[in-house]
Design a protein around this motif. Structure first.
Motif, PDB file in Angstrom:
ATOM      1  N   LEU A 142       0.737  -1.167  -0.049  1.00  0.00           N
ATOM      2  CA  LEU A 142       0.080   0.047   0.018  1.00  0.00           C
ATOM      3  C   LEU A 142       0.828   1.441  -0.028  1.00  0.00           C
ATOM      4  O   LEU A 142       0.553   2.106  -0.868  1.00  0.00           O
ATOM      5  N   GLY A 191       2.735   3.309  -3.280  1.00  0.00           N
ATOM      6  CA  GLY A 191       1.647   3.952  -4.299  1.00  0.00           C
ATOM      7  C   GLY A 191       1.347   5.030  -3.685  1.00  0.00           C
ATOM      8  O   GLY A 191       1.237   6.256  -4.301  1.00  0.00           O
ATOM      9  N   ALA A 192       1.205   5.230  -2.581  1.00  0.00           N
ATOM     10  CA  ALA A 192       0.424   6.379  -1.765  1.00  0.00           C
ATOM     11  C   ALA A 192       1.866   7.347  -1.596  1.00  0.00           C
ATOM     12  O   ALA A 192       1.737   8.437  -1.954  1.00  0.00           O
ATOM     13  N   ARG A 252       2.375   9.081  -4.820  1.00  0.00           N
ATOM     14  CA  ARG A 252       1.029  10.043  -5.130  1.00  0.00           C
ATOM     15  C   ARG A 252       1.510  11.289  -4.238  1.00  0.00           C
ATOM     16  O   ARG A 252       1.461  12.465  -4.768  1.00  0.00           O
ATOM     17  N   ALA A 260      -3.050  10.884   0.184  1.00  0.00           N
ATOM     18  CA  ALA A 260      -2.471  10.008  -0.619  1.00  0.00           C
ATOM     19  C   ALA A 260      -2.926   8.389  -0.375  1.00  0.00           C
ATOM     20  O   ALA A 260      -3.240   7.703  -1.168  1.00  0.00           O
ATOM     21  N   LEU A 261      -2.871   8.176   1.043  1.00  0.00           N
ATOM     22  CA  LEU A 261      -3.181   7.026   1.434  1.00  0.00           C
ATOM     23  C   LEU A 261      -4.809   6.641   1.071  1.00  0.00           C
ATOM     24  O   LEU A 261      -5.141   5.392   0.644  1.00  0.00           O
ATOM     25  N   ALA A 318      -6.555   7.853  -1.398  1.00  0.00           N
ATOM     26  CA  ALA A 318      -6.498   7.687  -2.942  1.00  0.00           C
ATOM     27  C   ALA A 318      -5.994   6.515  -3.014  1.00  0.00           C
ATOM     28  O   ALA A 318      -6.421   5.557  -4.175  1.00  0.00           O
ATOM     29  N   GLN A 319      -4.751   5.606  -2.871  1.00  0.00           N
ATOM     30  CA  GLN A 319      -4.109   4.554  -3.189  1.00  0.00           C
ATOM     31  C   GLN A 319      -5.007   3.375  -2.427  1.00  0.00           C
ATOM     32  O   GLN A 319      -5.306   2.542  -3.268  1.00  0.00           O
ATOM     33  N   ALA A 335      -7.931   3.204  -5.019  1.00  0.00           N
ATOM     34  CA  ALA A 335      -7.404   2.691  -6.311  1.00  0.00           C
ATOM     35  C   ALA A 335      -7.281   0.999  -6.099  1.00  0.00           C
ATOM     36  O   ALA A 335      -7.497   0.221  -7.003  1.00  0.00           O
ATOM     37  N   ILE A 336      -6.905   0.789  -5.187  1.00  0.00           N
ATOM     38  CA  ILE A 336      -6.615  -0.942  -4.740  1.00  0.00           C
ATOM     39  C   ILE A 336      -8.159  -1.385  -4.889  1.00  0.00           C
ATOM     40  O   ILE A 336      -8.282  -2.557  -5.373  1.00  0.00           O
ATOM     41  N   GLN A 379      -9.097  -2.306  -8.248  1.00  0.00           N
ATOM     42  CA  GLN A 379      -8.535  -3.185  -9.068  1.00  0.00           C
ATOM     43  C   GLN A 379      -9.147  -4.589  -8.796  1.00  0.00           C
ATOM     44  O   GLN A 379      -8.957  -5.678  -9.502  1.00  0.00           O
TER      45      GLN A 379
END
Length: 327
Positions: free
Chosen positions: A121, A124-125, A128, A302-303, A305-306, A309-310, A313
């Motif tokens: 996790l 990716g954060a 961002r 950012a966390l 948003a990530q 996104a996860i 998926q």
């Protein structure tokens, strides 16, 4: 400075050795002479010689010999020099840090997180965060529970990431993500043809498991025990990433958190949803008594948003617990 007797050291005497004496010693060792040391210290040669003689008197032994008008350090001086160099380097780091703290972007945001989240996790954060705040600096420390919760309670880090949803003492908890755990299988495995796996599908299968102390291991074992389903426990490990690597090598199938599973997915490793629910959560821990850095807010954004996104998926039917918590 030669011919000095060596009386027993008097601790009350050595306590009168000052930082100035050590500074003079360092200057002499660096410059190689009292005259050169005086230049470094913006002082005079007689003053340096007097301070050096005073240091030797306080110590009770000589540090230098005179050879052709120059000072030659003896073995004790060289041993002391090693210690002085190490101490000075530490002091220089402190000074450099103090100066850097006055520059924009010099402060590091310290994040403590589970190893699985540092692997899946957080990268990716962090990307961002850096894209939106190019001067941001991040320090990431992976740690397992319960030390993670203890260190956050001690206010040692700006932000923590864990899997429990309750706040340890001295912290505030914010749930970022809740999803169901998933099955991971070698791509060539017969069960990979099924889109959803039942408890009974695992009967007799080689199974790669988390360690016996892991709370998710206990939840998983309990579900199979309740259903009377026996697996062949072939390998166990502390790391969800290691579980996925073992599965990819064909050592069995497993159930892991979806964050790690997605990061490990490849042509050789596939994910399948479960017909039963084992919820998995990611929680941000914020210290209540540590002064917050401005970077904490964009890091949390950012966390989130990530995490979103996860979740997107995963296949739409990945389970009943696919929930994103907005903070």
């Amino acid at each position: 400075m030669t011919g000095m007797t060596e009386p027993p050291q008097n601790h009350r005497t050595t306590h009168r050795i000052t930082h100035r004496h050590i500074e003079v010693f360092r200057a002499v060792m660096t410059a190689g002479s009292a005259t050169g040391a005086a230049d470094l210290l913006h002082s005079s040669q007689p003053t340096v010689s007097r301070e050096l003689a005073r240091l030797e008197s306080l110590l009770g032994y000589a540090l230098f010999e005179r050879v052709q008008g120059r000072l030659r350090p003896n073995a004790r001086a060289l041993a002391l020099w090693d210690e002085v160099q190490r101490s000075w380097q530490g002091l220089e780091r402190v000074v450099d840090r103090a100066v850097a703290l006055g520059r924009s972007g010099a402060v590091q945001l310290s994040v403590l997180c589970l190893p699985a989240l540092a692997h899946a996790l957080l990268p990716g954060a962090a990307a961002r965060l850096m894209q939106a705040h190019t001067e941001a600096r991040l320090s990431v420390t992976p740690q397992e529970s319960p030390l993670l919760e203890e260190w956050m309670s001690a206010q040692r880090f700006d932000l923590g990431l864990c899997e429990q949803t309750t706040a340890p003492p001295g912290t505030r908890a914010e749930v970022l993500l809740t999803l169901d755990e998933v099955a991971v299988l070698p791509a060539h495995h017969a069960l990979a043809r099924k889109p959803v796996l039942q408890l009974g599908d695992f009967a007799g299968e080689f199974f790669v498991s988390l360690s016996a102390e892991d709370p998710y291991r206990r939840l998983i074992d309990a579900r199979f025990a309740e259903a009377g389903v026996e697996r062949t426990l072939r390998v166990e490990t502390h790391s969800a990433a290691a579980v996925c690597a073992m599965v990819e090598q064909g050592l069995g199938i497993a159930i892991v958190n979806p964050v790690t599973a997605l990061a490990a997915a490849s042509e050789r490793l596939v994910l399948r949803r479960l017909a039963f629910s084992i919820p998995f959560s990611v929680t941000a821990l914020l210290p209540l008594y540590r002064p917050p850095l401005p970077e904490v807010v964009p890091m949390l954004e950012a966390l989130r948003a990530q995490a979103q996104a996860i979740a997107t998926q995963l296949p739409p039917a990945m389970g009943r617990c696919n929930r994103i918590y907005k903070l």
